[in-house]
Scaffold this active site. Structure first.
Site, PDB file in Angstrom:
ATOM      1  N   ASP A 118       0.854  -1.184   0.000  1.00  0.00           N
ATOM      2  CA  ASP A 118       0.000   0.000   0.000  1.00  0.00           C
ATOM      3  C   ASP A 118       0.891   1.234   0.000  1.00  0.00           C
ATOM      4  O   ASP A 118       1.931   1.247   0.664  1.00  0.00           O
ATOM      5  CB  ASP A 118      -0.856   0.018   1.268  1.00  0.00           C
ATOM      6  N   ASP A 176      -3.388   4.361  -2.213  1.00  0.00           N
ATOM      7  CA  ASP A 176      -4.496   4.651  -1.309  1.00  0.00           C
ATOM      8  C   ASP A 176      -5.121   6.023  -1.629  1.00  0.00           C
ATOM      9  O   ASP A 176      -4.407   6.983  -1.899  1.00  0.00           O
ATOM     10  CB  ASP A 176      -3.940   4.676   0.122  1.00  0.00           C
ATOM     11  N   ASP A 181     -12.198  -2.766   3.892  1.00  0.00           N
ATOM     12  CA  ASP A 181     -13.078  -1.647   4.244  1.00  0.00           C
ATOM     13  C   ASP A 181     -14.555  -2.010   4.167  1.00  0.00           C
ATOM     14  O   ASP A 181     -15.415  -1.115   4.241  1.00  0.00           O
ATOM     15  CB  ASP A 181     -12.838  -0.466   3.297  1.00  0.00           C
TER      16      ASP A 181
HETATM   17  C1  NOJ Z   1      -8.607   3.767   2.065  1.00  0.00           C
HETATM   18  C2  NOJ Z   1      -8.191   2.571   2.871  1.00  0.00           C
HETATM   19  O1  NOJ Z   1      -8.592   1.403   2.205  1.00  0.00           O
HETATM   20  C3  NOJ Z   1      -8.818   2.721   4.226  1.00  0.00           C
HETATM   21  O2  NOJ Z   1      -8.693   1.554   5.000  1.00  0.00           O
HETATM   22  C4  NOJ Z   1      -8.216   3.916   4.905  1.00  0.00           C
HETATM   23  O3  NOJ Z   1      -8.870   4.140   6.128  1.00  0.00           O
HETATM   24  C5  NOJ Z   1      -8.341   5.175   4.048  1.00  0.00           C
HETATM   25  N1  NOJ Z   1      -8.046   4.950   2.661  1.00  0.00           N
HETATM   26  C6  NOJ Z   1      -7.431   6.246   4.565  1.00  0.00           C
HETATM   27  O4  NOJ Z   1      -6.090   5.920   4.319  1.00  0.00           O
END
Ligand code: NOJ
Length: 556
Positions: free
Chosen positions: A98, A207, A335
């Protein structure tokens, strides 16, 4: 046909904290990943996406980076990370990590200097972030510049007394947004990226890539998402990264950018463009939101699942990238809720069949699969009963919001069990031993109690497990180059079943699945005389599909 190595890759996403704990501290780690490489190989995985492994106070489990050049202590050392790269490469696996570029932790040295006028480097770093003096109310107290709402609920602005100004954070208040208009800041991030590439990283998942630019006029609005999402200038930044780093280093770049239009999707990831190679867009992920729910609104409002909406969303993205770019296939990531609980049926009598049905619906389509850890054994949403069982920073701001909207504790808890990101983050279930074989001590977040039956070890012993089905599907994708096919027939309507056809390398296929918990009479859409049953997840009868049954027919 094949232009790039990643077109027939099988990617597996690892959420480090919850994957495998090798040193009995209750937290997953890098050596824990190395221990499972053989397992991942058995799933035909050849690319690992590692969620943030950087040093972090873990407000958002590592998406709040404190030191880009250091591995989080609880995950291991840089040496461990180098070993992971080596072991993976020795097993013909690529590693992508990431890359968090939109913000840092508020504990990052840049922000520590930026927020403190007395810091010797204050002048340089202040402008690495986004500040606004806000307004004064009649009593002379500071007031927020705008009513913009952060993705985790609550204002995007937090007041910093020493500078007498607000800083912007579109996620948690411990994640201040970086100012991408600052060239020196961009140069530092680029050196950091090159440093990881030199260590042997094969690519990145970018990200929050569509949030890099903000509307610097700061118009007042609520929630104001359009002022920090997908603004045209963020493409300039991505292009700069592509030109200077991604392309020269031949990296696999997967960008996270929800809600992209067709034109924008091709700008990101079309063959003619080159910001990314693939896009994560979430088109099919929240198709069941109940807009009338005022107590737990937005994504938290669980509504009815309409299969036709899922099918349309999948097809929409297949069509956008057909011959013009490359598609990604994923049910969800860290998520979102677990797919078997979200779109399938996690009741014991239906879980296995519905997980296999969902896998078949998705993984017969063109593109590159990204399997999220635990999906391959049909892990379910969490069974937590206490608010404190949840760990995600987002849960707590949103719980307060639900209470403000008048929800009861029970209603709020149900919304969390249905929709919270923690559903995908509970520890990986490896065995039926205590703590699911994830750790020998109590893990950082509770294990889901169904681990005694839902675990990798049990799945490996069972030829009819979800895991065995995934292995079969991935092998089939490879043998028949399914990723390069385009559906020759694709049924869009009907909420009770899906059906599509495709041409593999050596055979044609017809795929069908029952999306309901009831038997379904059916007529094939193609002539089955010239086909044989290649795979089925249940005992089939000729004219009815059993609940959640799925079948793959192959031409003779
Ligand atoms: C997207 C990520 O998948 C998520 O887990 C994260 O909280 C936010 N971006 C902020 O970095």
């Amino acid at each position: 046909m094949k232009k790039y190595w990643w077109q027939d890759a099988i990617i597996y996403q690892i959420y480090v904290r919850s994957f495998n704990d090798s040193n009995a501290d209750g937290i997953g780690d890098i050596p824990g990943i190395i221990e499972k490489i053989a397992y991942l190989k058995s799933l035909h995985v050849n690319t690992l996406w590692i969620s943030p492994h950087y040093d972090s106070p873990m407000d958002d489990n590592g998406y709040d980076v404190r030191d880009f050049f250091k591995v989080a202590e609880e995950y291991g050392t840089l040496e461990d990370f180098k070993s992971l790269i080596k072991v993976a490469h020795d097993h013909d696996m690529k590693i992508i990590t990431d890359l968090v570029l939109n913000h840092t932790s508020d504990e990052h040295p840049w922000f520590i200097a930026a927020k403190d006028p007395a810091h010797p480097d204050h002048k340089k770093y202040h402008d690495y972030y986004i500040w606004h003096t806000g307004f004064k109310n009649d009593a002379g107290e500071p007031e927020r510049p705008t009513r913009w709402i952060s993705w985790f609920g609550g204002s995007v602005w937090d007041y910093n007394s020493p500078t007498e100004s607000y800083y912007l954070h579109i996620f948690s208040k411990k994640m201040p947004d970086l100012n991408w208009r600052n060239k020196a800041m961009r140069e530092e991030l680029k050196s950091m990226i090159q440093w990881w590439v030199d260590l042997g990283i094969d690519g990145f998942r970018i990200d929050a890539s569509n949030h890099l630019e903000k509307n610097w006029e700061f118009p007042d609005d609520e929630p104001g998402y359009q002022h920090f999402s997908s603004l045209p200038k963020h493409h300039d930044y991505l292009q700069e990264l592509a030109d200077e780093l991604f392309i020269p280093n031949n990296l696999l770049i997967i960008g996270e950018a929800g809600g992209a239009s067709k034109q924008e999707a091709l700008q990101y990831a079309g063959f003619e463009s080159n910001e990314f190679n693939m896009l994560i867009h979430f088109g099919h992920v929240w198709v069941d939101v109940d807009d009338s729910n005022r107590l737990t609104p937005g994504k938290w409002a669980k509504g009815e699942v309409h299969l036709s909406r899922i099918k349309s969303a999948l097809k929409h993205w297949i069509d956008i990238f057909h011959e013009k770019g490359w598609n990604t296939l994923y049910w969800h990531n860290h998520d979102h809720p677990r797919v078997v609980s979200h779109y399938g049926n996690d009741a014991p009598e239906h879980r296995v069949a519905s997980a296999k049905m969902l896998a078949t619906l998705l993984y017969g389509l063109p593109g590159t699969p990204i399997i999220y850890q635990g999906e391959e054994i049909g892990m379910t949403n969490v069974d937590y009963t206490e608010l404190s069982d949840f760990k995600d920073v987002e849960v707590f701001t949103e719980y307060d919001n639900f209470m403000r909207h008048g929800a009861s504790h029970e209603v709020a808890m149900q919304a969390l069990r249905d929709r919270a990101r923690d559903n995908a983050r509970s520890p990986m279930q490896w065995t039926n031993e205590p703590f699911a074989g994830f750790s020998t001590v109590s893990p950082w977040m509770p294990v889901v109690q169904n681990y005694s039956t839902i675990n990798v070890q049990a799945a490996q012993k069972d030829d009819h497990s979800i895991l065995a089905w995934y292995q079969m599907l991935m092998q089939w994708r490879k043998d028949e180059a399914i990723g390069f096919s385009y559906p020759t027939f694709y049924q869009l309507d009907r909420d009770d079943r899906f059906a599509y056809s495709l041409k593999g390398q050596s055979h044609a296929y017809y795929i069908v699945g029952n999306f309901t918990d009831q038997p379904l009479d059916w007529d094939a859409d193609v002539d089955l005389e010239s086909m044989r049953l290649f795979a089925s997840n249940t005992q089939t009868s000729e004219d009815a599909l059993a609940p959640y049954e799925t079948r793959i027919y192959q031409s003779l």
